[in-house]
Each structure stands twice: as structure tokens, then as C-alpha cells.
Design an enzyme around this catalytic site. Structure first.
Site, PDB file in Angstrom:
ATOM      1  N   CYS B 117      -5.164  -3.912  -7.866  1.00 29.64           N
ATOM      2  CA  CYS B 117      -5.314  -4.232  -6.446  1.00 29.64           C
ATOM      3  C   CYS B 117      -6.275  -5.404  -6.381  1.00 29.64           C
ATOM      4  CB  CYS B 117      -5.847  -3.050  -5.628  1.00 29.64           C
ATOM      5  SG  CYS B 117      -6.088  -3.482  -3.890  1.00 29.64           S
ATOM      6  N   CYS B 120      -8.683  -5.156  -3.072  1.00 30.39           N
ATOM      7  CA  CYS B 120      -9.783  -4.180  -3.000  1.00 30.39           C
ATOM      8  C   CYS B 120      -9.583  -3.133  -4.092  1.00 30.39           C
ATOM      9  CB  CYS B 120      -9.896  -3.566  -1.613  1.00 30.39           C
ATOM     10  SG  CYS B 120      -8.332  -3.140  -0.833  1.00 30.39           S
ATOM     11  N   SER B 121      -9.132  -1.953  -3.724  1.00 30.99           N
ATOM     12  CA  SER B 121      -8.991  -0.913  -4.740  1.00 30.99           C
ATOM     13  C   SER B 121      -7.914   0.085  -4.341  1.00 30.99           C
ATOM     14  CB  SER B 121     -10.327  -0.192  -4.936  1.00 30.99           C
ATOM     15  OG  SER B 121     -10.768   0.312  -3.686  1.00 30.99           O
ATOM     16  N   CYS B 122      -6.851  -0.392  -3.695  1.00 32.65           N
ATOM     17  CA  CYS B 122      -5.767   0.494  -3.257  1.00 32.65           C
ATOM     18  C   CYS B 122      -5.164   1.224  -4.452  1.00 32.65           C
ATOM     19  CB  CYS B 122      -4.685  -0.316  -2.545  1.00 32.65           C
ATOM     20  SG  CYS B 122      -5.295  -1.096  -1.030  1.00 32.65           S
TER      21      CYS B 122
END
Lengths: 101, 213
Positions: B117, B120-122
């Protein structure tokens, strides 16, 4: 972040990390508030708030510190929480922590 | 995050913050203040918070491993999984009501998938639990799209030259689950035995399923 320096030249730290109780509570708040049954915040609003943090603070803040910053900002922006009541509450908690309010 | 100019400029180590454990006092107070005000207003209850944390703790990559193992032994399930991963996960008892769309990507001898991702950090939390710290790190996010083969090598995953590596970038609305290849030597194995071969990283794509000794 794709291909962006200096990160694109850094080694990946593969250490595993446990979440703290703080991390878990913040994660829980985000999930509860964004759940369709409440629909009080969305992930794009959260990212927008995080990306608007002052650069020095953005760099310094932990992952879930950024998240709670965003939750607080969005709740105040949507008037779910009043700005004044949040300020008062924080002052109370600070006093409880033994710091000068 | 990539739309943000300032985060590209700093030069210090960006990994440490991801892994550090306790928040600074002002952030600890902010969390408590927000939570207590929301509870006082009846927006959420203390019980909601507790249950949500229990749910998070109950979500582990073992669920994803069960789904992959089922797909290995049941071609009809695999077809459903590749068509609609959320529905297939629901079939296996996963509550995906608060989840973005999940797309399952099947690795083949010709094509390997790895998920990142960059924004971000999906991550497909309903199926895999919380993401590892490295998944959220700037280095993984910056490098995987640029030099996936090198990143995979750092994870101890070496793919033959002819294998195409497809890097997929998660978004807020779409998450990915990699379905690793079933290892050789597992013919006739039941689902439980197979699931034990499916590690978290094999479903992110930084590793392969474990080959039995």
C-alpha cells in the site's frame, strides 16, 4: 510513497511488533466510528487529516498517534465532539497526570 | 501519503516510530479524552470498544490460511474466491461487514503477486488481522513497486527469472489477498494440514507457501 527517496534506498526493518493497548484502542475507535452503522468517519478523511499534520510532527508521530490525531480532528470538525469540551477534558486529564494544565 | 511533499524530504530512519510501543503522554490523553467523550455522548459504549478489541485479537492470518487451503482442495470454492473474495470469506465465517472490497489473486507458475500500500497501510484486516510493522514501513512501501525482486529476495523469496512479478497497490476501497501456489508433495492432504503451510507473508506475497520437508 512508491519509489520515493530516501525510503526507496532504505533497508526494510522486518522485526515483528506487538500492538500496545493504546494502539488497540485507537484502532477500535476508528473501526467503530467508520462502521456503516455510525458512518462518522471515512478512511480518506483520516488520511487527509494525517497528511495535513505539520511535517515535524508527522515525522515524529507513531502510526497510531497519527490515527488518534485524525479521529479527534474529524470528530471536532463534524461537531460530534465540541472543540471546547475536548480542550477542557484534555486539561483535566493533564492535571490528573500531575502536569501543569 | 505520497501526495504529501514534506514526508519525502526528511532523512532520518522512518522505521522506528512504526515499531515503538507506548505513545507520548499527550497522545495517550487525546485517546482517552476522545474515547470518554464519545462514550459520554452515547456515540459508542465502553462495551463496544472492548468487543472491537476482542474481535481484532481474534483475527489472525489463520483465517486466511483456512481460506487458501479450502481453495486448494475445492475448485468451485476457488472460483468463487477469485470472483468475490468477500463473499467467499463470509462463507468461511468471516464478518466482512466493515471491509472494503477484497480481491483474491492467484499465484501461478508464470505469475507471482505481491501486495503493497504505497499510500498508507491498507490491508485485508478481516481476513489476515493487523498488518506487520514492515508492511506499514516507508521502505517497504517505497521499494516494493520499484524493485520487487530485490525486496522479495530480502524476505528470502527467490523466484525464477521467467516468473512475472505483479505488484498490486492497495487502496482504501480495495484490498488484496494473495492465494499462493500449493506446494508439491501435498497430494491428498486435508485442509487443516494444508492450512499449516500457509503463512501470513505468503498471502501478502513476500513469501511462498511452505514446502513440506
Amino acid at each position: 510513497m512508491g519509489g520515493i527517496e530516501p525510503f526507496a534506498s532504505q533497508p526494510i526493518d522486518r522485526a515483528e511488533h506487538e500492538l500496545s493497548e493504546f494502539d488497540k484502542r485507537v484502532d477500535a475507535l476508528v473501526n467503530l466510528l467508520s462502521h456503516p452503522s455510525r458512518a462518522l468517519m471515512r478512511v480518506d478523511e483520516m488520511r487527509n487529516s494525517i497528511e495535513a499534520m505539520p511535517p515535524e510532527e508527522y515525522d515524529r508521530a507513531l502510526y497510531y498517534e497519527k490515527w488518534i490525531h485524525a479521529v479527534a480532528e474529524i470528530m471536532v470538525a463534524k461537531d460530534v465532539i465540541g472543540e471546547e469540551e475536548l480542550v477542557l477534558k484534555l486539561a483535566d486529564l493533564k492535571e490528573e497526570d500531575g502536569e501543569e494544565a | 501519503m505520497s501526495g504529501n511533499h514534506h514526508d519525502h524530504l526528511h532523512t532520518h530512519d522512518d522505521h522506528a516510530p512504526v515499531g515503538a510501543t507506548e505513545p507520548r503522554p499527550e497522545y495517550a490523553r487525546l485517546e482517552r479524552a476522545v474515547r470518554e467523550l464519545l462514550i459520554a455522548k452515547g456515540v459508542i459504549t465502553a462495551d463496544d470498544v472492548r468487543k472491537q478489541i476482542e474481535l481484532m485479537d481474534s483475527r489472525t492470518p489463520a483465517m486466511g490460511a483456512k481460506i487458501v487451503a479450502r481453495a486448494w482442495v475445492d475448485p468451485a470454492f476457488k472460483t468463487r474466491l477469485l470472483k468475490d473474495a468477500k463473499a467467499a470469506a463470509e462463507e468461511m465465517g468471516v464478518d466482512t461487514s466493515n471491509s472494503a472490497t477484497v480481491v483474491a489473486l492467484e499465484n501461478t507458475p508464470a505469475r507471482h503477486h505481491v501486495v503493497v500500500c504505497t499510500l498508507c497501510s491498507c490491508y485485508p484486516k478481516a481476513i489476515l488481522g493487523v498488518p506487520p510493522a514492515w508492511y506499514k514501513s516507508s521502505a517497504y512501501r517505497a521499494r516494493t513497486v520499484k524493485e520487487p525482486r530485490k525486496v522479495l529476495a530480502e524476505f528470502g523469496t527467490f523466484l525464477p527469472e521467467g516468473v512475472e512479478i505483479r505488484v498490486v497497490d492497495s487502496t482504501a476501497d480495495m484490498r488484496y489477498l494473495v492465494v499462493p501456489m500449493r506446494p508439491a508433495g501435498t497430494e491428498g492432504w486435508n485442509e487443516d494440514r494444508l492450512a499449516a503451510l500457509v503463512g501470513r507473508d505468503s498471502m501478502i506475497g513476500t513469501a511462498l507457501a511452505t514446502t513440506p520437508a
